[in-house]
Design an enzyme around this catalytic site. Structure first.
Site, PDB file in Angstrom:
ATOM      1  N   HIS A  51      -6.271  -5.820  -5.929  1.00  0.00           N
ATOM      2  CA  HIS A  51      -5.561  -5.404  -7.158  1.00  0.00           C
ATOM      3  C   HIS A  51      -5.613  -6.481  -8.243  1.00  0.00           C
ATOM      4  O   HIS A  51      -5.256  -6.232  -9.389  1.00  0.00           O
ATOM      5  CB  HIS A  51      -4.097  -5.080  -6.855  1.00  0.00           C
ATOM      6  CG  HIS A  51      -3.920  -3.946  -5.899  1.00  0.00           C
ATOM      7  ND1 HIS A  51      -4.420  -2.691  -6.153  1.00  0.00           N
ATOM      8  CD2 HIS A  51      -3.320  -3.872  -4.678  1.00  0.00           C
ATOM      9  CE1 HIS A  51      -4.135  -1.879  -5.124  1.00  0.00           C
ATOM     10  NE2 HIS A  51      -3.476  -2.586  -4.220  1.00  0.00           N
ATOM     11  N   ASP A  88      -9.024   0.369   1.909  1.00  0.00           N
ATOM     12  CA  ASP A  88      -7.576   0.234   1.729  1.00  0.00           C
ATOM     13  C   ASP A  88      -7.048   1.541   1.120  1.00  0.00           C
ATOM     14  O   ASP A  88      -7.765   2.232   0.407  1.00  0.00           O
ATOM     15  CB  ASP A  88      -7.319  -0.940   0.775  1.00  0.00           C
ATOM     16  CG  ASP A  88      -5.845  -1.295   0.642  1.00  0.00           C
ATOM     17  OD1 ASP A  88      -5.423  -2.303   1.227  1.00  0.00           O
ATOM     18  OD2 ASP A  88      -5.116  -0.559  -0.071  1.00  0.00           O
ATOM     19  N   HIS A 139      -4.878   1.909  -1.150  1.00  0.00           N
ATOM     20  CA  HIS A 139      -4.625   1.804  -2.598  1.00  0.00           C
ATOM     21  C   HIS A 139      -5.942   1.648  -3.352  1.00  0.00           C
ATOM     22  O   HIS A 139      -6.916   1.128  -2.811  1.00  0.00           O
ATOM     23  CB  HIS A 139      -3.748   0.580  -2.896  1.00  0.00           C
ATOM     24  CG  HIS A 139      -2.401   0.622  -2.237  1.00  0.00           C
ATOM     25  ND1 HIS A 139      -2.157   0.011  -1.024  1.00  0.00           N
ATOM     26  CD2 HIS A 139      -1.241   1.188  -2.626  1.00  0.00           C
ATOM     27  CE1 HIS A 139      -0.883   0.203  -0.687  1.00  0.00           C
ATOM     28  NE2 HIS A 139      -0.312   0.922  -1.648  1.00  0.00           N
ATOM     29  N   ASP A 162      -3.819  -0.097   5.545  1.00  0.00           N
ATOM     30  CA  ASP A 162      -2.708   0.772   5.169  1.00  0.00           C
ATOM     31  C   ASP A 162      -3.176   2.224   5.043  1.00  0.00           C
ATOM     32  O   ASP A 162      -2.391   3.133   4.843  1.00  0.00           O
ATOM     33  CB  ASP A 162      -2.038   0.286   3.867  1.00  0.00           C
ATOM     34  CG  ASP A 162      -3.033  -0.197   2.843  1.00  0.00           C
ATOM     35  OD1 ASP A 162      -4.246   0.081   2.998  1.00  0.00           O
ATOM     36  OD2 ASP A 162      -2.611  -0.869   1.866  1.00  0.00           O
ATOM     37  N   TYR A 209       0.381  -2.527   6.712  1.00  0.00           N
ATOM     38  CA  TYR A 209       1.775  -2.979   6.809  1.00  0.00           C
ATOM     39  C   TYR A 209       2.527  -2.474   8.022  1.00  0.00           C
ATOM     40  O   TYR A 209       3.689  -2.807   8.215  1.00  0.00           O
ATOM     41  CB  TYR A 209       2.503  -2.615   5.502  1.00  0.00           C
ATOM     42  CG  TYR A 209       1.725  -3.124   4.311  1.00  0.00           C
ATOM     43  CD1 TYR A 209       1.677  -4.487   4.025  1.00  0.00           C
ATOM     44  CD2 TYR A 209       0.947  -2.262   3.526  1.00  0.00           C
ATOM     45  CE1 TYR A 209       0.913  -4.975   2.982  1.00  0.00           C
ATOM     46  CE2 TYR A 209       0.179  -2.738   2.475  1.00  0.00           C
ATOM     47  CZ  TYR A 209       0.166  -4.098   2.212  1.00  0.00           C
ATOM     48  OH  TYR A 209      -0.601  -4.585   1.191  1.00  0.00           O
TER      49      TYR A 209
END
Ligand code: Q9C
Ligand code: ZN
Length: 662
Positions: free
Chosen positions: A121, A158, A160, A251, A291
């Protein structure tokens, strides 16, 4: 401000789990170092000033008190400084670059960097979403600069969107960025318009940014695999990267509180296995999110185990992508049609009315639960998944057979093979005779045939008993040998055998209905044989230099095979094969993801180059190269389309467009 999920235990629990599977001791440990300022500035420099704000601000946080840290953190979206953050982030960059060096120098084939904070990110001039420096983006720039690379693939699995990575390489055609991510029509963080499928890159970089947004939670193994078959892998083989970097967030795995997806750890073994077939095996996997500590650490282990070359566990459960996943896949294919040759003749069009659109309204009306309540259910859920995974991993993990590849030395030709294979003694003549007359008399009519079954049965037995992983045998009568092999395997208790015939062979109809799936790849139309769910004929003739078989392998054979989930794969190569050696190698490499890598190759065509390539592919000794990518002709693309339409109701992994054409 505190962050209660991106915690140090993510690394310690992953490492402990690696130790408990005895994986650490099988790896070469590459020491970490701090990334230099110069290296960080490869990405995080400001274009116009000598003062590099992002780096300087980060550096200055080392000596700040809590209040100042809060103030600085407040400038970013979901980023929280601690006095040690800067040092950790420099180590994360340095460790990533050490891995790139180890791979590029040939010290190791591939590897994984367990680092935090994550990176994808992070943007040129901003921390974001738990990320300070963009480890993977820096690695790509570093590899371009230090090793002169011209094509790097970044796969971001991932959950995201790595918007940071997208921004950094948006205009750069030398870095192909692929990301799938929870999107929910822009409802999910970071809620950007530019995370949608229509963000394909800018300027010279058009076509080199691929976003696959998931508009629903609960995506699972089939959805991820479908994305690989119908989007990522064809593009990746056409792109032909020199290095593959994975922004490896877990995740996207089951139990993760952020992702809310359903994919189980073993799917990461498959994804890893596929990516190992690119760039001569040069693959660097770099940790991003993840997570749920148990889900994260099991998924890390599956990844590392696969990097080490262990066979891949079978996926269990129904193999079918969900409608929403297929819709997303259709749209990203439509968006990229102008940029990729493999898509030219695919019939792709945008789907406007997505099945998930109404789900937005539902969501808006739903009663928001109190924070207390949701914490409770989250905890319950976490524990539930922990228990599930404890059992699940015991069910899917299996002992790796002590021997990888077996053969017999019937013609004393085994020594010509490029890799040391395990030699097996032929089955004894009286034993064969008894077996044949008891069970296979209808298949073996000529006397000389049963004599040639000795090698075949000896090797097959070892595979069935899981003493060896795969095997290769010469057979002057492959069709008969295979017919016997199939019935023998089913009798032994194998419930689903995938059998691929290559070349001209009189295929003996199998009597083990449903327990065998046959695919026949040959030049001529098979007269009198009609395709059915368990017998599929693929007419294919080689007409290009290089390799134009990718579209058939990825777009048809692999999806059918994954839908079927065989527990043994038999490959027979007969006379007049209509595909090249490099294409057979590709098929073998891809099919090793299935049936715990149990493959039995029966060779009637014993051309030495072919035998060597098949032996190499099975032994997994060398990094593969499959010949230059050639896009399929219109005729061939059409053939695949027709087959896909014909079989996608029964073999659902073939589905790649939302509204079915039949
Ligand atoms: N309301 C990685 O997985 N969530 N980063 C922010 C704001 C941030 C995840 C929610 C999640 C960041 C590497
Ligand atoms: Zn993430």
């Amino acid at each position: 401000p505190v962050c209660d999920i991106e915690v140090p235990e993510r690394l310690s629990s992953s490492y402990e789990q690696l130790k408990s599977y005895h994986l650490v001791e099988r790896c070469v440990l590459v020491p970490a170092r701090e990334g230099s300022e110069e290296e960080i500035l490869l990405v995080h420099r400001s274009e116009t000033y000598f003062y590099h704000q992002h780096l300087e601000v980060a550096k200055s946080t080392q000596t700040m008190n809590e209040e100042e840290l809060k103030r600085v953190s407040g400038n970013y979206d979901a980023f929280f400084f601690h006095p040690n953050t800067y040092r950790c982030a420099r180590l994360a960059v340095g460790a990533t670059l050490q891995l790139v060096d180890a791979v590029m120098s040939g010290k190791v084939c591939n590897g994984m960097a367990l680092v935090r904070p994550p990176g994808h990110h992070s943007q040129r001039n901003a921390a974001n979403g738990f990320c300070l420096f963009n480890n993977v983006a820096i690695a790509a720039e570093y590899a371009k600069l230090k090793y002169g690379l011209q094509r790097i693939l970044i796969v971001d699995w991932d959950v995201h969107h790595g918007q940071g990575t997208q921004y950094i390489f948006e205009e750069d055609p030398s870095v192909l960025y692929f990301s799938w991510h929870r999107y929910e029509h822009q409802e999910f963080w970071p809620s950007l318009k530019e995370s949608d499928h229509d963000a394909v890159g800018l300027g010279k970089g058009k076509g080199f940014n691929i976003n696959l947004p998931w508009n629903k939670v609960g995506m699972g193994n089939s959805d991820y695999l479908a994305a690989f078959f119908h989007v990522l892998l064809p593009v990746a083989f056409e792109f032909d990267p020199e290095l593959v970097l994975v922004s490896s967030g877990y995740d996207s795995g089951i139990g993760d509180p952020e992702g809310q997806m359903n994919a189980t750890p073993e799917v990461f073994a498959h994804l890893t296995h596929f990516l190992m077939q690119l760039a001569n095996g040069k693959l660097c996997v770099i940790l991003e999110g993840g997570y749920h500590l148990k889900s994260l650490s099991e998924s890390v282990c599956m990844t590392v185990k696969t990097l080490l070359g262990d066979p891949v566990p079978q996926i269990t459960g129904e193999m079918a992508p969900c409608l929403s996943a297929v819709e997303s896949i259709q749209n990203v294919r439509a968006a990229h049609k102008p940029y990729w040759k493999w898509l030219i003749y695919e019939d792709t069009s945008f789907l406007q009315n997505l099945s998930t659109k109404s789900h937005l309204l539902k969501k808006a009306n739903a009663n928001p639960s109190t924070e207390q309540e949701s914490k409770m259910t989250n905890n319950d859920e976490t524990v539930k998944v922990e228990r599930f995974l404890e059992l699940h991993m015991k069910n899917i993990l299996f002992p790796v057979p002590p021997v990888k590849t077996a053969t017999t030395d019937s013609k004393a030709s085994a020594h010509l093979l490029p890799v040391p294979l395990h030699l097996v003694k032929e089955m004894d003549k009286t034993e064969i005779k008894a077996l044949v007359s008891d069970f296979y008399a209808d298949l073996v009519k000529e006397d000389k045939t049963w004599l040639s079954l000795g090698s075949m049965l000896a090797i097959l037995d070892k595979i069935l008993k899981k003493e060896v992983c795969n095997g290769i045998v010469e057979s002057p009568t492959a069709a008969v040998s295979v017919a016997v092999a199939l019935r023998h395997s089913v009798r032994f208790g194998f419930q689903r055998v995938l059998c691929i015939f290559i070349g001209d062979m009189e295929i003996i109809p199998n009597t083990e209905d449903g327990k065998v799936l046959m695919m026949h790849i040959c030049e001529k139309e098979q007269s009198g044989k009609t395709s059915s769910k368990h017998y599929i004929s693929l007419n294919w003739k080689e007409d290009a230099e290089g390799n134009d078989f990718y579209s058939a392998a990825l777009g048809f054979i692999l999806p059918v095979a994954y839908s079927y989930q065989p527990n043994l794969t038999v490959i027979a190569v007969g006379p007049n094969r209509s595909i090249r050696i490099s294409e057979i190698s590709l098929l073998l490499a891809l099919l090793q993801g299935l049936a715990e890598s149990r493959i039995f190759a029966v060779m009637e065509d014993t051309e030495i180059n072919l035998m060597q390539s098949v032996a190499k592919a099975l032994a997994g000794a060398s990094t593969p190269h499959f010949g230059v990518y050639v896009p399929p002709t219109q005729e061939k693309a059409n053939k695949i389309k027709i087959l896909r339409d014909q079989f996608q109701q029964e073999w659902k992994m073939l589905q790649c467009s939302g509204k079915l054409s039949i």
